[in-house]
Design a protein around this motif. Structure first.
Motif, PDB file in Angstrom:
ATOM      1  N   GLY A   1      35.451  49.084  31.046  1.00  0.00           N
ATOM      2  CA  GLY A   1      34.850  47.768  31.303  1.00  0.00           C
ATOM      3  C   GLY A   1      35.917  46.691  31.440  1.00  0.00           C
ATOM      4  N   ALA A   2      36.899  46.711  30.543  1.00  0.00           N
ATOM      5  CA  ALA A   2      37.949  45.682  30.572  1.00  0.00           C
ATOM      6  C   ALA A   2      38.788  45.807  31.844  1.00  0.00           C
ATOM      7  N   LEU A   3      39.063  47.052  32.262  1.00  0.00           N
ATOM      8  CA  LEU A   3      39.845  47.261  33.499  1.00  0.00           C
ATOM      9  C   LEU A   3      39.034  46.830  34.725  1.00  0.00           C
ATOM     10  N   GLN A   4      37.747  47.123  34.690  1.00  0.00           N
ATOM     11  CA  GLN A   4      36.877  46.712  35.803  1.00  0.00           C
ATOM     12  C   GLN A   4      36.866  45.185  35.910  1.00  0.00           C
ATOM     13  N   ARG A   5      36.821  44.539  34.755  1.00  0.00           N
ATOM     14  CA  ARG A   5      36.853  43.068  34.760  1.00  0.00           C
ATOM     15  C   ARG A   5      38.179  42.572  35.336  1.00  0.00           C
ATOM     16  N   HIS A   6      39.274  43.221  34.947  1.00  0.00           N
ATOM     17  CA  HIS A   6      40.589  42.793  35.421  1.00  0.00           C
ATOM     18  C   HIS A   6      40.633  42.822  36.951  1.00  0.00           C
ATOM     19  N   ALA A   7      40.116  43.913  37.527  1.00  0.00           N
ATOM     20  CA  ALA A   7      40.179  44.064  38.988  1.00  0.00           C
ATOM     21  C   ALA A   7      39.232  43.089  39.697  1.00  0.00           C
ATOM     22  N   THR A   8      38.018  42.954  39.188  1.00  0.00           N
ATOM     23  CA  THR A   8      37.053  42.084  39.887  1.00  0.00           C
ATOM     24  C   THR A   8      37.433  40.612  39.709  1.00  0.00           C
ATOM     25  N   ASP A   9      37.990  40.273  38.551  1.00  0.00           N
ATOM     26  CA  ASP A   9      38.462  38.884  38.362  1.00  0.00           C
ATOM     27  C   ASP A   9      39.590  38.588  39.352  1.00  0.00           C
ATOM     28  N   TRP A  10      40.457  39.582  39.534  1.00  0.00           N
ATOM     29  CA  TRP A  10      41.560  39.399  40.493  1.00  0.00           C
ATOM     30  C   TRP A  10      40.978  39.105  41.876  1.00  0.00           C
ATOM     31  N   GLN A  11      39.983  39.891  42.273  1.00  0.00           N
ATOM     32  CA  GLN A  11      39.394  39.709  43.605  1.00  0.00           C
ATOM     33  C   GLN A  11      38.803  38.305  43.746  1.00  0.00           C
ATOM     34  N   MET A  12      38.089  37.875  42.710  1.00  0.00           N
ATOM     35  CA  MET A  12      37.439  36.562  42.810  1.00  0.00           C
ATOM     36  C   MET A  12      38.472  35.433  42.795  1.00  0.00           C
ATOM     37  N   ALA A  13      39.588  35.661  42.118  1.00  0.00           N
ATOM     38  CA  ALA A  13      40.603  34.603  42.051  1.00  0.00           C
ATOM     39  C   ALA A  13      41.515  34.591  43.270  1.00  0.00           C
ATOM     40  N   HIS A  14      41.821  35.777  43.811  1.00  0.00           N
ATOM     41  CA  HIS A  14      42.829  35.854  44.882  1.00  0.00           C
ATOM     42  C   HIS A  14      42.275  36.156  46.256  1.00  0.00           C
ATOM     43  N   GLY A  15      41.191  36.889  46.287  1.00  0.00           N
ATOM     44  CA  GLY A  15      40.771  37.408  47.594  1.00  0.00           C
ATOM     45  C   GLY A  15      39.523  36.738  48.096  1.00  0.00           C
ATOM     46  N   ASP A  16      39.260  36.906  49.367  1.00  0.00           N
ATOM     47  CA  ASP A  16      38.004  36.460  49.927  1.00  0.00           C
ATOM     48  C   ASP A  16      36.993  37.571  49.707  1.00  0.00           C
ATOM     49  N   GLN A  17      35.795  37.331  50.174  1.00  0.00           N
ATOM     50  CA  GLN A  17      34.774  38.372  50.213  1.00  0.00           C
ATOM     51  C   GLN A  17      35.397  39.595  50.905  1.00  0.00           C
ATOM     52  N   PRO A  18      35.435  40.760  50.241  1.00  0.00           N
ATOM     53  CA  PRO A  18      36.143  41.895  50.852  1.00  0.00           C
ATOM     54  C   PRO A  18      35.344  42.625  51.925  1.00  0.00           C
ATOM     55  N   PHE A  19      34.102  42.219  52.164  1.00  0.00           N
ATOM     56  CA  PHE A  19      33.268  42.965  53.112  1.00  0.00           C
ATOM     57  C   PHE A  19      32.891  42.110  54.316  1.00  0.00           C
ATOM     58  N   THR A  20      32.722  42.767  55.437  1.00  0.00           N
ATOM     59  CA  THR A  20      32.327  42.062  56.662  1.00  0.00           C
ATOM     60  C   THR A  20      30.978  42.598  57.113  1.00  0.00           C
ATOM     61  N   ARG A  21      30.130  41.717  57.577  1.00  0.00           N
ATOM     62  CA  ARG A  21      28.786  42.134  58.003  1.00  0.00           C
ATOM     63  C   ARG A  21      28.842  42.946  59.297  1.00  0.00           C
ATOM     64  N   ALA A  22      27.914  43.888  59.398  1.00  0.00           N
ATOM     65  CA  ALA A  22      27.750  44.627  60.654  1.00  0.00           C
ATOM     66  C   ALA A  22      27.128  43.684  61.685  1.00  0.00           C
ATOM     67  N   ALA A  23      27.065  44.117  62.938  1.00  0.00           N
ATOM     68  CA  ALA A  23      26.447  43.293  63.992  1.00  0.00           C
ATOM     69  C   ALA A  23      25.021  42.926  63.576  1.00  0.00           C
ATOM     70  N   LEU A  24      24.611  41.701  63.882  1.00  0.00           N
ATOM     71  CA  LEU A  24      23.293  41.235  63.435  1.00  0.00           C
ATOM     72  C   LEU A  24      22.178  42.062  64.083  1.00  0.00           C
ATOM     73  N   THR A  25      21.175  42.383  63.270  1.00  0.00           N
ATOM     74  CA  THR A  25      20.082  43.244  63.760  1.00  0.00           C
ATOM     75  C   THR A  25      18.868  42.430  64.208  1.00  0.00           C
ATOM     76  N   GLY A  26      18.817  41.154  63.812  1.00  0.00           N
ATOM     77  CA  GLY A  26      17.637  40.341  64.126  1.00  0.00           C
ATOM     78  C   GLY A  26      16.479  40.589  63.172  1.00  0.00           C
ATOM     79  N   LYS A  27      16.680  41.449  62.164  1.00  0.00           N
ATOM     80  CA  LYS A  27      15.606  41.724  61.192  1.00  0.00           C
ATOM     81  C   LYS A  27      15.716  40.757  60.015  1.00  0.00           C
TER      82      LYS A  27
END
Ligand code: FAD
Ligand code: SF4
Length: 450
Positions: free
Chosen positions: A115-141
């Motif tokens: 749990g503590a290691l998971q927090r370390h990594a996710t905190d790093w992402q929120m502090a340093h990185g942008d959203q790590p995922f990109t949306r697929a082409a829009l489906t219109g749904k």
């Protein structure tokens, strides 16, 4: 705000409250995280993965931390569980991933602090990185998600990732569900729930619509008319009553409501008794008891009707209650809330015991009173089916009936999280939301021939 006699008020200074409600488990430094990560055996077929409801590839993310690849670590976690930051803080890891760590059976017996290691990594992402995922082409749904707790949020994110647009409705003004209003303040300190929602929604395609109540402002049939699919993630909105004399007295309230008040108001303004009795044996009871202590209650007694081994609060949580000065009493059932001149002054309990055949009996002739000027009831939450009235959604054993694809009995309507059968845990709700989104995506792709 809770209505209580004027004698009940918070007696601590702003500074004391800030200390009492600070992060319960401060984060690891990077050096500590690397040392901890290097302890991992990186097991093949790691049992910890199986014990995590969201099946995070734990050895993979820990190896990434050990090799200083923080972005890779965070991505591994978040692609399985977009609420990995909250789960790192609130998961009872002692009965999930860490319980299965092979280090437990070695001489030194300390599991990897997953749990503590998971927090370390996710905190790093929120502090340093942008959203790590990109949306697929829009489906219109368009998909309507009702309930912006962990299940609704995880579902919305995964649907947005697949290119669908999502409107997330919630009765509350803020998204987050129990992460925002229920979980103990010191587990998700520093406004973490809202920061995580912002991070999650930064993928785009998700619109939040607050103070919108299903069953009052709209029905499931309305949503079915306006959206391609509906996902219900409304949690457990009801609480059980004790059903005993005196329950209506001022100063007697649901523990969940007490915690919600504490989470959503300036703590200095939240009333708390000097002598608080908490009735129940689960996590909510422990959270309410500890937070009452930390708000300044002088005596907090948690009373449970059976033995310690029967409590649903884990041994770690029971110890947490005791180290926070909560007295725990077992084998006692409340029979009456006691008042003097109309004012709450205690709770009368009957002593109980277990017979050799396993039956628990309480002796109404053998009672005792625990003095109290505040009583918090934590005897369970229930699903309220009223908002679904008129829609053909079947309820079974008190929750929304779903099949293995999270489909309810109403065509095009899915459900997950606490409002459906299963464990009531943040991580289980996050899994349901993710997997329901995959099922919805498959159905939408098939019907549109994509
Ligand atoms: C006090 C407390 C402490 C807890 N602590 C922990 C913990 O430490 N660790 C852990 O793993 N789990 C904990 N849990 C359990 C965990 O919080 C839940 O399992 C999890 O939040 C369930 O997620 P969900 O999305 O299904 O529902 P919720 O988080 O309950 O979200 C449901 C959402 O639906 C909305 N809603 C309800 N009815 C309507 C309606 N009619 N119309 C519109 N919106 C509606 C609500 O406003 C809410 O935002 C705790 C629970 C409680 C009560
Ligand atoms: S999400 Fe929870 S159970 Fe799963 S690995 Fe992380 S801390 Fe453990």
């Amino acid at each position: 705000m809770i209505s209580l006699p004027d004698t009940l008020c918070c007696r601590l200074s702003e500074e004391e409250l800030a200390v009492n409600f600070a992060d319960a488990h401060p984060p690891l430094t990077h050096a500590q995280a690397v040392v901890e990560a290097e302890r991992c055996f990186f097991c093949y077929d790691a049992p910890c993965i199986e014990a995590c409801p969201t099946s995070i590839d734990i050895p993979k993310f820990i190896r990434a931390i050990a090799t200083d690849n923080m972005q890779g670590a965070a991505r591994t976690i978040l692609e399985a569980n977009i609420l990995g930051g909250a789960c790192a803080r609130v998961c009872p890891t002692e009965i999930l991933c860490e319980q299965k760590c092979v280090h437990n059976v070695r001489e030194e017996g300390h599991p990897i602090r997953i749990g503590a290691l998971q927090r370390h990594a996710t905190d790093w992402q929120m502090a340093h990185g942008d959203q790590p995922f990109t949306r697929a082409a829009l489906t219109g749904k368009k998909v309507a998600v009702v309930g912006a707790g962990p299940a609704g949020l995880a579902c919305a994110h995964r649907l947005a990732l697949h290119g669908h647009d999502v409107v997330l409705f919630d009765a509350h003004a803020l998204p987050g569900g129990l992460n925002e209003y229920g979980v103990a303040a010191y587990k998700l300190a520093d406004d973490f729930a809202q920061r995580e929602v912002e991070f999650l929604m930064s993928i785009g395609g998700i619109t939040f619509s607050g103070t919108q109540i299903l069953g009052k402002d709209f029905t499931v049939s309305d949503l079915r008319r306006d959206y391609d699919t509906v996902f219900l993630a409304v949690g457990l909105a009801g609480v059980r009553a004790l059903g005993i004399e005196g329950e209506q007295l001022d100063g007697v309230m649901d523990a969940v409501r007490f915690i919600e008040t504490l989470r959503s108001h300036d703590k200095k303004t939240v009333p708390v008794g000097r002598k608080v009795v908490v009735i129940g044996g689960g996590n909510t009871a422990v959270d309410a008891a500890v937070q009452a202590r930390r708000l300044g209650a002088e005596e907090v007694t948690l009373v449970y009707r059976r033995g310690a081994e029967h409590m649903s609060a884990t041994p770690v949580e029971r110890e947490w209650a005791q180290t926070n000065g909560v007295s725990v009493r077992h084998w006692a059932s409340p029979i009456r809330i006691v008042a003097q001149n109309g004012l709450l002054c205690g709770v009368e309990f009957a002593r109980g015991s277990m017979k050799p055949d396993g039956q628990v009996v309480y002796d109404l002739q053998d009672t005792f009173v625990v003095p109290a000027d505040m009583v918090l009831k934590a005897v369970g939450q229930v699903f309220l089916p009223d908002p679904l009235k008129g829609d053909s959604i079947a309820i079974s054993s008190g929750r929304i009936l779903v099949d293995d694809q999270y489909r309810t009995t109403m065509e095009g309507v899915y459900a997950g999280g606490d409002c459906t059968p299963g464990e009531d845990l943040t991580v289980a709700a996050a899994r349901d939301g993710r997997d329901a989104a995959e099922a919805i995506h498959l159905m939408l792709s098939e019907t549109s021939g994509q």
